[in-house]
Design a protein around this motif. Structure first.
Motif, PDB file in Angstrom:
ATOM      1  N   GLU A   1      -0.994 -36.372  13.894  1.00  0.00           N
ATOM      2  CA  GLU A   1      -0.660 -35.374  12.876  1.00  0.00           C
ATOM      3  C   GLU A   1      -1.655 -35.334  11.725  1.00  0.00           C
ATOM      4  N   VAL A   2      -2.201 -36.482  11.340  1.00  0.00           N
ATOM      5  CA  VAL A   2      -3.029 -36.557  10.140  1.00  0.00           C
ATOM      6  C   VAL A   2      -4.523 -36.702  10.449  1.00  0.00           C
ATOM      7  N   TYR A   3      -4.876 -37.641  11.305  1.00  0.00           N
ATOM      8  CA  TYR A   3      -6.293 -37.991  11.477  1.00  0.00           C
ATOM      9  C   TYR A   3      -7.011 -37.212  12.576  1.00  0.00           C
TER      10      TYR A   3
ATOM     11  N   GLN B   1       5.904 -50.343  19.071  1.00  0.00           N
ATOM     12  CA  GLN B   1       5.387 -50.668  17.748  1.00  0.00           C
ATOM     13  C   GLN B   1       4.196 -49.796  17.343  1.00  0.00           C
ATOM     14  N   LEU B   2       3.658 -49.042  18.302  1.00  0.00           N
ATOM     15  CA  LEU B   2       2.514 -48.180  18.000  1.00  0.00           C
ATOM     16  C   LEU B   2       2.866 -46.696  17.949  1.00  0.00           C
ATOM     17  N   VAL B   3       4.139 -46.366  18.134  1.00  0.00           N
ATOM     18  CA  VAL B   3       4.536 -44.962  18.122  1.00  0.00           C
ATOM     19  C   VAL B   3       4.285 -44.334  16.753  1.00  0.00           C
ATOM     20  N   ASP B   4       4.676 -44.977  15.672  1.00  0.00           N
ATOM     21  CA  ASP B   4       4.432 -44.406  14.335  1.00  0.00           C
ATOM     22  C   ASP B   4       2.938 -44.246  14.059  1.00  0.00           C
ATOM     23  N   PRO B   5       2.099 -45.272  14.327  1.00  0.00           N
ATOM     24  CA  PRO B   5       0.660 -45.066  14.141  1.00  0.00           C
ATOM     25  C   PRO B   5       0.092 -43.954  15.035  1.00  0.00           C
ATOM     26  N   LEU B   6       0.591 -43.842  16.265  1.00  0.00           N
ATOM     27  CA  LEU B   6       0.138 -42.766  17.150  1.00  0.00           C
ATOM     28  C   LEU B   6       0.468 -41.409  16.538  1.00  0.00           C
TER      29      LEU B   6
ATOM     30  N   LEU C   1      -7.200 -37.466  23.722  1.00  0.00           N
ATOM     31  CA  LEU C   1      -6.555 -38.244  22.659  1.00  0.00           C
ATOM     32  C   LEU C   1      -7.581 -38.721  21.648  1.00  0.00           C
ATOM     33  N   TRP C   2      -8.691 -39.246  22.146  1.00  0.00           N
ATOM     34  CA  TRP C   2      -9.704 -39.829  21.264  1.00  0.00           C
ATOM     35  C   TRP C   2     -10.755 -38.775  20.956  1.00  0.00           C
ATOM     36  N   ALA C   3     -10.686 -38.241  19.767  1.00  0.00           N
ATOM     37  CA  ALA C   3     -11.625 -37.201  19.345  1.00  0.00           C
ATOM     38  C   ALA C   3     -12.900 -37.847  18.808  1.00  0.00           C
TER      39      ALA C   3
ATOM     40  N   ALA D   1     -11.283 -30.663  17.172  1.00  0.00           N
ATOM     41  CA  ALA D   1     -10.156 -31.394  17.774  1.00  0.00           C
ATOM     42  C   ALA D   1      -9.107 -30.441  18.330  1.00  0.00           C
ATOM     43  N   ASP D   2      -9.034 -29.263  17.774  1.00  0.00           N
ATOM     44  CA  ASP D   2      -8.057 -28.288  18.271  1.00  0.00           C
ATOM     45  C   ASP D   2      -8.554 -27.554  19.519  1.00  0.00           C
TER      46      ASP D   2
END
Length: 178
Positions: free
Chosen positions: A64-66, A54-59, A79-81, A73-74
């Motif tokens: 990709e976005v946040y 259920q968390l794959v889409d939010p991940l 995972l947690w920037a 971040a690059d």
């Protein structure tokens, strides 16, 4: 995403904050997995868990976005920037979770309390599955889970006590002249 993942996968804070893309968080086929080597866990046992479906889409939205919006971040695989650049550290994770849970629920919930909540929830709702809590939390012994994390007995005792107090109050009210 952090809070939802803490609920579904109550990892130790040190493991949670150290998740690296491509190392502990890996895509395998159509899904994601959390993989920690024995050297990375307190009990020195490997820990492999599917990322909650259920968390794959939010991940994926976060990745990709946040996440790319965070400075540098690059330049790292954490995972947690962090807003300061680089990966989020343990103290920063703690502060964010406590602040967000207090804003959302009216009371702060520490990252560690998610572990107690998981053990207590399993014990209260599926007591026959109490060993699941031990495995979920990465403990080697059930008594560790029971002693430090499972609060089901305390919850049941406090509810029984409250029910008894209410029964005494109601009995007293019935005896009072009106």
């Amino acid at each position: 995403l952090m809070i939802a993942l803490r609920v579904c996968r109550p990892l130790r804070r040190s493991n949670f904050v150290s998740i690296q893309l491509g190392r502990q968080l890996v895509r395998d086929g159509g899904g994601w997995w959390l993989n920690f080597s024995a050297q990375e866990t307190k009990q020195r046992r490997t820990l492999d868990q599917p990322f909650p479906a259920q968390l794959v889409d939010p991940l994926e939205t976060y990745l990709e976005v946040y996440r790319p919006c965070f400075p540098n971040a690059d330049q790292h695989t954490g995972l947690w920037a962090s807003a300061k650049g680089g990966t989020l550290r343990s103290g920063g994770l703690y502060q964010r979770i406590v602040r967000r849970t207090e804003a959302a629920f009216g009371q702060p919930i520490s990252p560690h309390q998610f572990r107690s909540s998981a053990a207590t929830t399993l014990a209260r709702h599926t007591p026959e599955q109490v060993l699941t809590a031990t495995r979920l939390l990465g403990h080697s012994r059930l008594d560790t889970t029971e002693r430090y994390y499972n609060r089901a007995g305390t919850v049941s005792a406090s509810r029984a006590y409250q029910a008894q107090l209410l029964a005494l109050r109601d009995a007293r009210l019935e005896q009072e002249p009106r």
